[in-house]
Design a protein around this motif. Structure first.
Motif, PDB file in Angstrom:
ATOM      1  N   ALA A 124     -13.488  12.685  -1.109  1.00  0.00           N
ATOM      2  CA  ALA A 124     -14.643  11.541  -0.979  1.00  0.00           C
ATOM      3  C   ALA A 124     -13.668  10.119  -1.735  1.00  0.00           C
ATOM      4  CB  ALA A 124     -15.118  12.095  -2.174  1.00  0.00           C
ATOM      5  N   GLY A 125     -13.140   9.372  -2.168  1.00  0.00           N
ATOM      6  CA  GLY A 125     -12.881   8.166  -2.401  1.00  0.00           C
ATOM      7  C   GLY A 125     -11.629   8.511  -2.723  1.00  0.00           C
ATOM      8  N   SER A 126     -10.662   9.060  -1.257  1.00  0.00           N
ATOM      9  CA  SER A 126      -9.390   9.491  -1.118  1.00  0.00           C
ATOM     10  C   SER A 126      -8.450   8.232  -0.041  1.00  0.00           C
ATOM     11  CB  SER A 126      -8.740  10.415  -0.735  1.00  0.00           C
ATOM     12  OG  SER A 126      -7.853  10.707  -1.166  1.00  0.00           O
ATOM     13  N   SER A 127      -7.772   9.410   0.916  1.00  0.00           N
ATOM     14  CA  SER A 127      -6.507   8.325   1.540  1.00  0.00           C
ATOM     15  C   SER A 127      -5.639   9.467   2.932  1.00  0.00           C
ATOM     16  CB  SER A 127      -5.177   7.885   0.520  1.00  0.00           C
ATOM     17  OG  SER A 127      -4.435   6.734   1.741  1.00  0.00           O
ATOM     18  N   PRO A 128      -5.270   9.402   3.594  1.00  0.00           N
ATOM     19  CA  PRO A 128      -4.756  10.370   4.248  1.00  0.00           C
ATOM     20  C   PRO A 128      -3.144   9.911   4.201  1.00  0.00           C
ATOM     21  CG  PRO A 128      -5.575   8.079   5.195  1.00  0.00           C
ATOM     22  CD  PRO A 128      -6.113   8.164   4.375  1.00  0.00           C
ATOM     23  N   GLY A 129      -2.683   8.870   3.220  1.00  0.00           N
ATOM     24  CA  GLY A 129      -1.259   8.729   2.635  1.00  0.00           C
ATOM     25  C   GLY A 129      -1.063   7.439   2.901  1.00  0.00           C
ATOM     26  N   PRO A 135      -6.860  -3.765   5.079  1.00  0.00           N
ATOM     27  CA  PRO A 135      -6.937  -4.186   3.536  1.00  0.00           C
ATOM     28  C   PRO A 135      -6.645  -3.309   2.481  1.00  0.00           C
ATOM     29  CG  PRO A 135      -9.433  -3.755   4.499  1.00  0.00           C
ATOM     30  CD  PRO A 135      -8.142  -3.314   5.450  1.00  0.00           C
ATOM     31  N   GLN A 136      -5.551  -4.063   1.337  1.00  0.00           N
ATOM     32  CA  GLN A 136      -4.831  -3.360   0.284  1.00  0.00           C
ATOM     33  C   GLN A 136      -5.296  -3.114  -1.007  1.00  0.00           C
ATOM     34  OE1 GLN A 136      -1.142  -1.457   1.724  1.00  0.00           O
ATOM     35  NE2 GLN A 136      -3.038  -2.412   3.551  1.00  0.00           N
ATOM     36  N   GLN A 137      -4.855  -2.108  -1.835  1.00  0.00           N
ATOM     37  CA  GLN A 137      -5.138  -1.677  -3.242  1.00  0.00           C
ATOM     38  C   GLN A 137      -5.741  -3.011  -4.091  1.00  0.00           C
ATOM     39  OE1 GLN A 137      -2.811   0.054  -5.681  1.00  0.00           O
ATOM     40  NE2 GLN A 137      -4.066   2.013  -5.481  1.00  0.00           N
ATOM     41  N   ASP A 138      -6.768  -3.564  -4.736  1.00  0.00           N
ATOM     42  CA  ASP A 138      -6.298  -4.603  -5.643  1.00  0.00           C
ATOM     43  C   ASP A 138      -4.613  -4.407  -6.492  1.00  0.00           C
ATOM     44  OD1 ASP A 138      -6.525  -6.342  -8.267  1.00  0.00           O
ATOM     45  OD2 ASP A 138      -9.144  -5.993  -7.401  1.00  0.00           O
ATOM     46  N   PRO A 139      -4.301  -5.434  -6.519  1.00  0.00           N
ATOM     47  CA  PRO A 139      -2.938  -5.330  -7.484  1.00  0.00           C
ATOM     48  C   PRO A 139      -3.058  -5.482  -8.541  1.00  0.00           C
ATOM     49  CG  PRO A 139      -3.755  -8.076  -6.731  1.00  0.00           C
ATOM     50  CD  PRO A 139      -4.489  -6.942  -5.974  1.00  0.00           C
ATOM     51  N   ARG A 140      -4.660  -5.660  -9.168  1.00  0.00           N
ATOM     52  CA  ARG A 140      -4.488  -5.289 -10.149  1.00  0.00           C
ATOM     53  C   ARG A 140      -4.453  -3.882 -10.991  1.00  0.00           C
ATOM     54  NH1 ARG A 140      -9.446  -8.329 -12.197  1.00  0.00           N
ATOM     55  NH2 ARG A 140     -10.062  -7.833 -10.188  1.00  0.00           N
ATOM     56  N   VAL A 141      -4.682  -2.107  -9.829  1.00  0.00           N
ATOM     57  CA  VAL A 141      -5.012  -1.893  -9.690  1.00  0.00           C
ATOM     58  C   VAL A 141      -4.252  -0.369 -10.492  1.00  0.00           C
ATOM     59  CG1 VAL A 141      -5.240   0.825  -8.801  1.00  0.00           C
ATOM     60  CG2 VAL A 141      -7.049  -1.107  -8.496  1.00  0.00           C
ATOM     61  N   LEU A 142      -2.734  -0.897 -10.053  1.00  0.00           N
ATOM     62  CA  LEU A 142      -1.205   0.042 -10.614  1.00  0.00           C
ATOM     63  C   LEU A 142      -1.217  -0.030 -12.055  1.00  0.00           C
ATOM     64  CD1 LEU A 142       0.550   2.375  -9.721  1.00  0.00           C
ATOM     65  CD2 LEU A 142       1.826   0.443  -9.236  1.00  0.00           C
ATOM     66  N   GLN A 143      -1.199  -1.398 -12.510  1.00  0.00           N
ATOM     67  CA  GLN A 143      -1.571  -1.649 -13.939  1.00  0.00           C
ATOM     68  C   GLN A 143      -2.037  -1.337 -14.810  1.00  0.00           C
ATOM     69  OE1 GLN A 143      -1.743  -5.640 -15.209  1.00  0.00           O
ATOM     70  NE2 GLN A 143      -1.247  -5.814 -16.967  1.00  0.00           N
ATOM     71  N   MET A 227      -9.408   0.501  -5.178  1.00  0.00           N
ATOM     72  CA  MET A 227      -8.032   1.124  -5.740  1.00  0.00           C
ATOM     73  C   MET A 227      -7.646   2.097  -4.397  1.00  0.00           C
ATOM     74  SD  MET A 227      -9.238   3.743  -9.188  1.00  0.00           S
ATOM     75  CE  MET A 227      -7.389   4.317  -9.187  1.00  0.00           C
ATOM     76  N   LEU A 228      -8.623   3.261  -3.975  1.00  0.00           N
ATOM     77  CA  LEU A 228      -8.168   3.170  -2.097  1.00  0.00           C
ATOM     78  C   LEU A 228      -9.088   2.612  -1.049  1.00  0.00           C
ATOM     79  CD1 LEU A 228      -7.471   7.190  -3.459  1.00  0.00           C
ATOM     80  CD2 LEU A 228      -6.165   5.356  -2.548  1.00  0.00           C
ATOM     81  N   PRO A 229      -8.827   1.762  -0.312  1.00  0.00           N
ATOM     82  CA  PRO A 229      -9.717   0.589   0.115  1.00  0.00           C
ATOM     83  C   PRO A 229     -10.783   1.486   1.118  1.00  0.00           C
ATOM     84  CG  PRO A 229      -7.746  -0.625   0.024  1.00  0.00           C
ATOM     85  CD  PRO A 229      -7.532   0.331  -0.701  1.00  0.00           C
ATOM     86  N   ALA A 230     -11.694   1.164   1.557  1.00  0.00           N
ATOM     87  CA  ALA A 230     -12.495   2.657   1.957  1.00  0.00           C
ATOM     88  C   ALA A 230     -12.114   3.060   4.387  1.00  0.00           C
ATOM     89  CB  ALA A 230     -14.073   1.761   2.964  1.00  0.00           C
ATOM     90  N   TYR A 231     -10.859   1.298   4.082  1.00  0.00           N
ATOM     91  CA  TYR A 231     -10.574   0.483   5.398  1.00  0.00           C
ATOM     92  C   TYR A 231      -9.572   2.665   5.980  1.00  0.00           C
ATOM     93  CZ  TYR A 231      -7.178   0.301   8.944  1.00  0.00           C
ATOM     94  OH  TYR A 231      -6.340  -0.255  10.245  1.00  0.00           O
TER      95      TYR A 231
END
Length: 272
Positions: A124-129, A135-143, A227-231
């Motif tokens: 759920a709401g994750s990534s394979p790496g 689409p990439q993570q919103d640039p504000r997320v990491l901060q 955070m982790l785009p649905a793509y």
């Protein structure tokens, strides 16, 4: 039992770990793997209540997290190994896993490293790496997600929910339910935070081995996850040979707390 179930302790080689069980016994239990900087008290209690109506639900604080002793392993494989020992020490021969966010990453690694212990996997709401295209993570997320201080409501709403009136209202309601739980335990310490950061940053992902993930997999996300785009969920569903993809509109990273009835019904069908 309800989301206010008794807190238990389990002796492991990593120290004494805290865990809880909800729902009827029998069959393969559903073990929850939590997000980055989350403890077993950071699951929405309404989600736990709905999920445990038909399933034995196990949630725990991994080594160095929340109420548990020990140190957070500095690799995703190390965290998966903690979970495997928890499963075995609790006496389960095989479990179903629901991993959210970082928990979904750990769940994928768990399925590769301990295939005999897992029957079905929900990511759920994750990534394979790492994925360079799409689409990439919103640039504000990491901060926002790595702030030294605990995230506040504004941070969580940005990270977890789309900026629509309906989603924000549901997000605020979920955050209120989580925070209003009695006897909520400690959050993730600075040392635990750094351990998780190192584990995430050194993980190579599963795409090179995704074909090995032959077990039934339910991949789900909100269509507007910053955070982790649905793509990335789509990519995993295309690589794993027995994966089903579900995306929820007007929902983000915490879709599972936003569309509780729909997602739990999907889980019920999948695990049946």
């Amino acid at each position: 039992m309800t989301a206010e179930s008794r807190i238990n302790s389990l002796e492991t080689s990593y120290g004494r770990l805290a865990w809880r069980a909800d729902g009827p016994e029998g069959g393969a239990p559903l073990v929850l793997f939590q997000r980055f900087r989350g403890t077993m008290d950071d699951w929405d209690p309404t989600f736990i209540h709905a999920l445990s109506a038909k399933h034995r639900v196990i949630r725990f604080d991994s080594a160095g997290i929340g109420r548990s002793e020990g140190t957070v392993p500095d690799s995703v494989g190390g965290i998966a190994a903690v979970a495997a020992e928890v499963v075995q020490k609790l006496g389960f021969n095989q479990v179903d896993i629901l991993g959210w966010s970082l928990g979904g990453i750990i769940g994928q690694q768990f399925a590769l490293d301990f295939p005999n212990l897992v029957r079905c996997l929900i990511v759920a709401g994750s990534s394979p790496g790492p994925i360079a295209d799409g689409p990439q993570q919103d640039p504000r997320v990491l901060q926002v997600m790595t702030k030294a201080t605990d995230n506040d409501e504004r941070d969580f709403l940005f990270l977890f929910y789309p900026e629509t009136e309906t989603a924000v209202a549901e997000g605020r309601a979920s955050l209120k339910r989580i925070e209003s739980q009695p006897n909520k335990g400690p959050g993730v310490s600075a040392a635990g935070f750094m351990g998780q950061i190192k584990a995430i940053s050194t993980w190579q992902g599963v795409l090179g081995r995704a074909k090995e993930l032959k077990l039934p997999i339910l991949v789900a996300n909100g269509a507007h996850d910053v955070m982790l785009p649905a793509y990335r969920s789509y990519v995993l569903s295309q690589q794993a040979p027995n994966a089903k993809l579900v995306l929820y509109p007007d929902a983000g990273h915490a879709f599972l707390f936003q569309v509780i009835d729909d997602f739990v019904a999907e889980i019920d069908r999948f695990l049946a």
